[in-house]
Design an enzyme around this catalytic site. Structure first.
Site, PDB file in Angstrom:
ATOM      1  N   ASP A  72     -41.334  33.779 -74.490  1.00 13.34           N
ATOM      2  CA  ASP A  72     -40.610  34.898 -73.869  1.00 13.34           C
ATOM      3  C   ASP A  72     -41.336  35.367 -72.610  1.00 13.34           C
ATOM      4  O   ASP A  72     -40.861  36.278 -71.917  1.00 13.34           O
ATOM      5  CB  ASP A  72     -40.356  36.035 -74.866  1.00 13.34           C
ATOM      6  CG  ASP A  72     -41.624  36.656 -75.410  1.00 13.34           C
ATOM      7  OD1 ASP A  72     -42.726  36.188 -75.067  1.00 13.34           O
ATOM      8  OD2 ASP A  72     -41.513  37.626 -76.199  1.00 13.34           O
ATOM      9  N   SER A  73     -42.453  34.708 -72.273  1.00 11.41           N
ATOM     10  CA  SER A  73     -43.078  34.921 -70.961  1.00 11.41           C
ATOM     11  C   SER A  73     -42.089  34.579 -69.857  1.00 11.41           C
ATOM     12  O   SER A  73     -42.315  34.922 -68.699  1.00 11.41           O
ATOM     13  CB  SER A  73     -44.345  34.066 -70.828  1.00 11.41           C
ATOM     14  OG  SER A  73     -44.080  32.720 -71.172  1.00 11.41           O
ATOM     15  N   GLU A 146     -44.312  37.575 -83.305  1.00 15.29           N
ATOM     16  CA  GLU A 146     -45.568  38.285 -83.061  1.00 15.29           C
ATOM     17  C   GLU A 146     -45.897  39.288 -84.158  1.00 15.29           C
ATOM     18  O   GLU A 146     -45.003  39.944 -84.698  1.00 15.29           O
ATOM     19  CB  GLU A 146     -45.485  39.035 -81.718  1.00 15.29           C
ATOM     20  CG  GLU A 146     -45.355  38.117 -80.522  1.00 15.29           C
ATOM     21  CD  GLU A 146     -45.383  38.869 -79.188  1.00 15.29           C
ATOM     22  OE1 GLU A 146     -45.597  40.104 -79.183  1.00 15.29           O
ATOM     23  OE2 GLU A 146     -45.195  38.202 -78.156  1.00 15.29           O
ATOM     24  N   GLU A 213     -54.180  35.180 -79.115  1.00 11.92           N
ATOM     25  CA  GLU A 213     -54.210  35.522 -77.683  1.00 11.92           C
ATOM     26  C   GLU A 213     -55.239  36.615 -77.417  1.00 11.92           C
ATOM     27  O   GLU A 213     -55.212  37.676 -78.055  1.00 11.92           O
ATOM     28  CB  GLU A 213     -52.805  35.978 -77.237  1.00 11.92           C
ATOM     29  CG  GLU A 213     -52.757  36.302 -75.754  1.00 11.92           C
ATOM     30  CD  GLU A 213     -51.328  36.367 -75.198  1.00 11.92           C
ATOM     31  OE1 GLU A 213     -50.362  36.092 -75.946  1.00 11.92           O
ATOM     32  OE2 GLU A 213     -51.195  36.697 -74.000  1.00 11.92           O
TER      33      GLU A 213
HETATM   34  O1  KIV Z   1     -44.457  33.896 -74.372  1.00  6.26           O
HETATM   35  C1  KIV Z   1     -45.392  33.114 -74.220  1.00  6.26           C
HETATM   36  O2  KIV Z   1     -45.447  32.304 -73.283  1.00  6.26           O
HETATM   37  C2  KIV Z   1     -46.469  33.152 -75.187  1.00  6.26           C
HETATM   38  C3  KIV Z   1     -47.721  32.415 -74.857  1.00  6.26           C
HETATM   39  C4  KIV Z   1     -48.510  33.183 -73.879  1.00  6.26           C
HETATM   40  C5  KIV Z   1     -48.507  32.086 -76.078  1.00  6.26           C
HETATM   41  O3  KIV Z   1     -46.346  33.778 -76.195  1.00  6.26           O
END
Ligand code: KIV
Length: 297
Positions: A72-73, A146, A213
């Site tokens: 979700d980044s 998460e 993380e």
């Molecule tokens: O959303 C994402 O890209 C992530 C990574 C940073 C592990 O959760």
């Protein structure tokens, strides 16, 4: 001259992409959960990168990246948001489908993980399975969610129903407002004991991977030993994890801000994006990335 059949825009005729035409025949063995578990047991480092579209996913796969995370980044990277909180399940399904299509067309073998976005699993385990089903039907092999503690029950519910789950502890960006910013987590006795408790419970619930993380390197290394059935994938968590993940754009140096301390720009010594990805895979496998003196706490 032979006319191309209507509706069949073949790769040869397309000016827009370099992906090969779709083919059902894979030449390499697909990455599977047992293979990931076997790598973890043997101590071979597992490589993961994020990808959000068909072409980058296919290139990462060709470079030897074993796991692709549609993170979700993408809210920050693709949509220009300030955090991941604004990403919707529809956004995630669109990008997961694009990545799955790219992998399929390139006869890719990568393990594909879809990130459950904020608000798509917090309400109940029933909501979680509905959301997870959307990502699985978009082509994911596993979903990521998460948090620890309250998530244990949700993970158990999904795993029992045949959905592989990757957990995510430490800095959990969906709760950045509650955490007070993007900070290292698990520092001090109380916080580290809590993280250990959460991680063990997630393993018992059936999570087979956990992203750690921004977690202090000694704590991540300890967790990796204590989780023989759940591969730890670090990002800013030191070299002692079972594998590593980076956000694609960060490791390619494609951003206008400052990269976090735990990122290495692999484009600096590469002549192509595929070359940078290959260098990342090699560095993770041979243990030269991350360097705990530069990239960890
Ligand atoms: O959303 C994402 O890209 C992530 C990574 C940073 C592990 O959760």
């Amino acid at each position: 001259m032979a006319q191309e059949p209507a509706g069949n825009a073949s790769a040869a005729a397309s000016p827009y992409g370099t992906l090969p035409p779709a083919s059902p025949m894979a030449t390499r063995k697909p990455i599977s959960l047992p293979r990931i578990q076997e790598m973890h047991t043997r101590g071979e480092k597992i490589t993961m990168l994020t990808a959000y579209d068909a072409t980058f996913a296919a290139v990462a796969d060709a470079a030897g990246v074993e796991c692709i995370l549609v993170g979700d980044s993408l809210g920050m990277v693709c949509q220009g948001l300030h955090s991941t909180v604004g990403v919707s399940l529809q956004d995630m399904a669109y990008h997961t489908e694009s990545v799955a299509r790219g992998l399929r067309r390139a006869q890719g073998t990568a393990w594909l993980i879809g990130d459950l976005p904020f608000g798509s699993y917090q309400e109940s385990k029933e909501q979680a399975i509905r959301s997870a089903s959307v990502l699985m039907q978009a082509g994911a092999h596993m979903v990521k969610l998460e948090g620890g503690g309250w998530t244990t029950e949700v993970v158990h519910f999904l795993v029992e129903r045949g959905i592989p789950v990757c957990a995510h502890l430490g800095l959990t960006p969906q709760t950045v407002h509650a955490l007070g910013g993007y900070r290292v987590q698990g520092r001090g006795d109380v916080a580290s004991e809590q993280m250990k408790k959460h991680a063990l419970a997630l393993q018992d619930a059936g999570a087979t991977m956990v992203v750690l993380e921004m977690v202090p390197a000694p704590l991540s290394a300890e967790l990796t030993k204590e989780l023989p059935h759940c591969a730890t994938i670090g990002i800013g968590a030191g070299k002692g994890t079972a594998g590593q993940v980076l956000v694609l754009h960060d490791m390619l140096g494609v951003n206008l801000g400052k990269n976090p301390k735990f990122v290495r720009n692999f484009m600096l010594d590469a002549t192509s994006i595929r070359g940078a990805m290959e260098a990342y895979v090699a560095a993770v496998k041979n243990g030269s990335f991350p360097d705990d003196s530069l990239h960890a706490w």
